[in-house]
Design a protein around this motif. Structure first.
Motif, PDB file in Angstrom:
ATOM      1  N   GLU A   1     -24.142  57.728  10.396  1.00  0.00           N
ATOM      2  CA  GLU A   1     -23.051  57.550  10.860  1.00  0.00           C
ATOM      3  C   GLU A   1     -21.219  58.057   9.907  1.00  0.00           C
ATOM      4  N   ASP A   2     -21.850  57.603   9.015  1.00  0.00           N
ATOM      5  CA  ASP A   2     -20.374  57.821   8.507  1.00  0.00           C
ATOM      6  C   ASP A   2     -21.117  59.684   7.625  1.00  0.00           C
ATOM      7  N   LEU A   3     -22.087  59.917   7.605  1.00  0.00           N
ATOM      8  CA  LEU A   3     -21.837  61.963   7.889  1.00  0.00           C
ATOM      9  C   LEU A   3     -21.440  62.494   9.218  1.00  0.00           C
ATOM     10  N   LYS A   4     -21.529  61.814  10.081  1.00  0.00           N
ATOM     11  CA  LYS A   4     -21.443  61.809  11.685  1.00  0.00           C
ATOM     12  C   LYS A   4     -19.606  61.989  11.541  1.00  0.00           C
ATOM     13  N   ALA A   5     -19.572  60.941  10.793  1.00  0.00           N
ATOM     14  CA  ALA A   5     -17.530  60.496  10.083  1.00  0.00           C
ATOM     15  C   ALA A   5     -17.173  61.828   9.076  1.00  0.00           C
ATOM     16  N   SER A   6     -17.768  62.211   8.045  1.00  0.00           N
ATOM     17  CA  SER A   6     -17.690  62.857   7.264  1.00  0.00           C
ATOM     18  C   SER A   6     -17.154  63.809   8.598  1.00  0.00           C
ATOM     19  N   TRP A   7     -18.024  64.707   8.782  1.00  0.00           N
ATOM     20  CA  TRP A   7     -17.755  65.987  10.318  1.00  0.00           C
ATOM     21  C   TRP A   7     -16.389  66.153  10.574  1.00  0.00           C
ATOM     22  N   LYS A   8     -16.634  64.685  11.539  1.00  0.00           N
ATOM     23  CA  LYS A   8     -15.079  64.678  12.008  1.00  0.00           C
ATOM     24  C   LYS A   8     -14.503  64.706  10.997  1.00  0.00           C
ATOM     25  N   GLU A   9     -13.873  64.452   9.742  1.00  0.00           N
ATOM     26  CA  GLU A   9     -12.986  64.691   8.685  1.00  0.00           C
ATOM     27  C   GLU A   9     -13.230  66.032   8.376  1.00  0.00           C
ATOM     28  N   VAL A  10     -13.727  66.361   8.681  1.00  0.00           N
ATOM     29  CA  VAL A  10     -13.807  67.817   8.329  1.00  0.00           C
ATOM     30  C   VAL A  10     -13.252  68.885   8.946  1.00  0.00           C
TER      31      VAL A  10
ATOM     32  N   LEU B   1     -29.852  52.918   7.102  1.00  0.00           N
ATOM     33  CA  LEU B   1     -30.272  54.508   8.155  1.00  0.00           C
ATOM     34  C   LEU B   1     -29.063  55.049   8.552  1.00  0.00           C
ATOM     35  N   ASN B   2     -28.922  53.552   9.664  1.00  0.00           N
ATOM     36  CA  ASN B   2     -28.197  54.128  10.900  1.00  0.00           C
ATOM     37  C   ASN B   2     -26.914  54.192   9.860  1.00  0.00           C
ATOM     38  N   ASN B   3     -26.335  53.355   9.649  1.00  0.00           N
ATOM     39  CA  ASN B   3     -25.150  53.014   8.294  1.00  0.00           C
ATOM     40  C   ASN B   3     -24.963  54.561   8.037  1.00  0.00           C
ATOM     41  N   GLU B   4     -25.602  55.118   7.098  1.00  0.00           N
ATOM     42  CA  GLU B   4     -25.903  57.006   5.846  1.00  0.00           C
ATOM     43  C   GLU B   4     -25.746  57.433   7.286  1.00  0.00           C
TER      44      GLU B   4
END
Length: 152
Positions: free
Chosen positions: A115-124, A110-113
């Protein structure tokens, strides 16, 4: 015979005058047509430029709207993941050692998911409009995966 020659010469002269005067009218008409075509072309070019600019502005507005919507989806998914992580922490505290390992692994996923979503927002924030559709699809897949994992 002189009368016939005179008549032929008169007819030829009259014919040449007629053809010459028609020719001038035709040239004037052709010049007018060319001028009108040039004006129409310039108007069409200006209109096309305006349409392109408007389409670009519309696309920019759509991308901005999509980004805002995606941000809301990411925030919602992250909040749900946080809730599930808290639930996993509570279960870790209450269960046996064998169950703790299972819940710790689940918490890690769950933590990996998250962090992955947060990283995606930074990419957005860095994505350009031409890559936007591809990026949006990938991020929505990640959100769908996170939501599917929450149903488990």
């Amino acid at each position: 015979m002189k009368k016939i020659t005179w008549m032929v010469a008169s007819m030829l002269t009259l014919g040449m005058l007629t053809l010459t005067s028609c020719s001038e009218k035709t040239k004037d008409s052709a010049n007018e047509t060319v001028a009108e075509a040039k004006n129409d072309m310039e108007e069409n070019v200006d209109e096309a430029k305006s349409d392109i600019k408007e389409a670009g502005n519309d696309f920019e507005a759509k991308v901005k709207e999509d980004k805002e919507s995606l941000k809301e989806d990411i925030d919602e998914a992250v909040a749900k993941l946080d809730k599930k992580i808290d639930e996993a922490d509570a279960k870790i505290d209450k269960t046996t050692d064998k169950e703790k390992a299972k819940w710790q692994e689940r918490k890690k996923e769950l933590n990996n998911e998250k962090e992955d979503l947060k990283a995606s927002w930074k990419e957005v924030q860095d994505e350009t409009a031409d890559k936007w559709d591809s990026f949006k699809a990938k991020t929505q897949e990640k959100i769908a995966k996170a939501k599917a994992d929450l149903k488990d």
